[in-house]
Design a protein around this motif. Structure first.
Motif: not given
Lengths: 180, 168
Positions: A73-77, B59-62, A45-54
């Motif tokens: 700002w990034m922490y808030r997102i 993954s993020i950059l892709a 779940d953390a992996d998914d959320v991290l990617q969505n965050t970026f």
């Protein structure tokens, strides 16, 4: 400060955006991951959320006006993404937020990416019983060692209220861990 | 003059031995307690798969690259659609402008052919009654024109096309 402004300008410039974003991911991925992981508890779940965050950071970087530090700002997102994720998860499972917290902590026992001893598990059980705001404040202060001023920007709460939340949280956790 | 903060014996208050010597030590201990509560472990016990942070960056950059490509294709599609929509809009505007500019010059300056074209193109929903109203003069001219056909021509026409046959 000037350095950060230059970095933000690079992130907002089409020519330099990709390279700057790569640098941003490289610089903040671990800090944001651990922040998210302590909220959602499970690695996948953390992996998914991290990617969505970026992805969200990338999509919205042009709207960033520099009213707060880029890091806040990034922490808030990341915080909002994590909390939204948990709410959706609870809704899909048709359970309350509290029930979800208990279920997440129970799952930690069988989680291959949790190698905590009994005391760590008990701490997580205790944290799960805290109200959402106290849970966030405790994790950010105790594990992430953020300053109250930084937390104030991220959570949009006064320093006084944050200090109060933290002390209440610590008291509750100590009581829970020593009640046996 | 430097003020003397030393304890006055007149008020009767007493202090534990070495209170001020130990005060700093006690304060630091309290601060440490707040920072690291005695009963709480410092480690959370969470861990990540090997090389996770290297992989997640890729993954993020892709994901971002895929999103950029998708955005480009969507933009191209929108651009294509926008061109078509713009062409239609321009045509419609010209049509309306032409129609308006003609109506402004008043009905009297419109010829029958022009009006017919406008009606045929669908710019003006009118019926034959409306046309008759507007072109009453021209219609009377048409009756004059019909008088120019001689009676002989009419008889010839009727002898060739037997109109009574259609009735049978």
């Amino acid at each position: 400060m000037v350095e950060e402004q230059l970095f933000i300008a690079a992130l907002q410039n089409k020519e330099t955006q990709n390279r700057a974003f790569q640098q941003l991911v490289s610089q903040y991925k671990e800090r944001l991951y651990w922040h998210i992981r302590r909220i959602v508890l499970n690695h996948d779940d953390a992996d998914d959320v991290l990617q969505n965050t970026f992805v969200k950071i990338y999509r919205n970087i042009h709207n960033f006006k520099g009213e707060s530090a880029l890091f806040s700002w990034m922490y808030r997102i990341a915080t909002n993404e994590s909390l939204t994720f948990l709410k959706q998860k609870a809704k899909m499972a048709n359970i309350t937020d509290e029930e979800l917290q208990n279920s997440l902590v129970q799952n930690l026992q069988a989680d291959s990416y949790f190698e905590g001893e009994e005391i760590q598990l008990k701490l997580q059980q205790a944290i799960a019983k805290l109200p959402e705001k106290q849970r966030l404040v405790f994790n950010m202060k105790y594990f992430e060692e953020l300053k109250y001023e930084e937390m104030s920007q991220i959570l949009d709460t006064s320093v006084g209220a944050l200090k109060s939340s933290y002390h209440h949280a610590v008291k509750k956790l100590e009581d829970y861990l020593t009640e046996d | 003059m430097k003020k003397d903060f030393s304890h006055s014996k007149k008020d009767g208050f007493q202090l534990p031995d070495n209170y001020f010597e130990k005060f700093e030590e006690n304060l630091m201990h309290t601060i440490t307690q707040i920072k690291q509560p005695a009963e709480l472990p410092k480690s959370s016990g969470f861990k990540v798969p090997d090389a996770y942070f290297e992989d997640v960056e890729i993954s993020i950059l892709a994901k971002i690259e895929t999103e950029n490509k998708a955005k480009f294709f969507t933009f191209q599609r929108i651009k294509k659609f926008a061109y078509s929509a713009a062409a239609i809009a321009v045509t419609a505007l010209i049509g309306v402008w032409v129609f308006n500019s003609r109506t402004i010059t008043s009905n009297q300056t419109l010829t029958a052919t022009e009006l017919e074209t406008i009606i045929e193109e669908g710019y003006l929903p009118v019926n034959s009654y409306d046309v008759g109203e507007v072109f009453s003069d021209e219609i009377s001219d048409i009756s004059i024109t019909s008088n120019m056909v001689s009676d002989e021509d009419i008889i010839d026409y009727l002898s060739i096309y037997d109109i009574t046959q259609d009735e049978n």
